[in-house]
Motif scaffolding. Structure first.
Motif: not given
Length: 238
Positions: A38-67
């Protein structure tokens, strides 16, 4: 210490993609051996990429796909602020909650110490999460009187983790190699899922990682051509 007979493991990281750069090969080896991870990710990595308001959701989806590429289905995001993580009592409680739910024999997290040989990976969030996860493993998750609401209000019984695996600590403390040769393609597939960070992981990244993991394998005496990740293994069973 023996690392046999572990049926479940929990990986605790600061950001999406931390596990994939640092330990995805090992995770793939574990899941291939029948260990439920199991994975426990403490942040959603929102302070990255293009900094858009939707970045947290993007990075969460990427991590689930990677997992999914390395056989992991259970991914929990704690929602702490990217770039501002501290080893607070609240974070210790929230990691303890996941430990008590998952009841792993093994926890893998980042070292609270600085890797002086390659400081770019010693992000303050990484070290804060490592410190909080260490405290959650010992003594919080096993102590019925720590974070009393977990037991009294949520019914989560105490749990003792037997092994703590620390990634990215000082080189001289790393004592547990994992041969990831057969899992390297899965690691790369997981990394390619994080397209918001650097685009698809290309040949340059793959070549760099092959060289790094080959050097790690050689350091621990593995045969030429093998690839390895290495960790500091700590016995927390006592």
């Amino acid at each position: 210490m023996s690392t046999a007979n572990v049926r479940s493991a929990l990986v605790v990281t600061a950001h999406p993609d931390d596990v994939d750069f640092g330990a995805a090969g090992t995770v793939a080896v574990w899941t291939s051996a029948g260990i439920e991870v199991s994975y426990c990710i403490c942040t959603s990595g929102e302070a990255s990429g293009d900094g858009s308001p939707g970045m947290a959701a993007v990075r969460e989806a990427e991590q689930r796909a990677a997992a999914a590429h390395v056989g992991v289905e259970d991914v929990t995001f704690l929602g702490y602020p990217d770039g501002a993580v501290t080893a607070s009592l609240e974070l210790r409680r929230d990691i303890s909650r996941v430990i008590r739910r998952v009841r792993p024999g093994r926890v893998l997290t980042w070292s609270p110490e600085i890797n002086w040989d390659f400081v770019p990976t010693s992000h303050p969030d990484h070290r804060a999460v490592g410190e909080a996860a260490f405290a959650a493993v010992y003594p919080d998750a096993r102590n019925p009187y720590a974070h009393r609401s977990l037991l009294d209000d949520e019914g989560l019984e105490p749990w003792s983790v037997r092994e703590l695996w620390l990634a990215d600590g000082p080189l001289h403390l790393r004592n547990q190699p994992v041969d990831i040769t057969a899992a390297f393609d899965k690691k790369m597939a997981a990394l390619r899922s994080h397209s918001s960070q650097a685009g698809p992981a290309g040949e340059a990244i793959e070549q760099d990682l092959r060289q790094y993991h080959a050097a790690t394998a050689a350091q621990f005496g593995l045969d030429e051509g093998r690839l390895a990740e290495a960790f500091q293994l700590v016995d927390t069973s006592r």
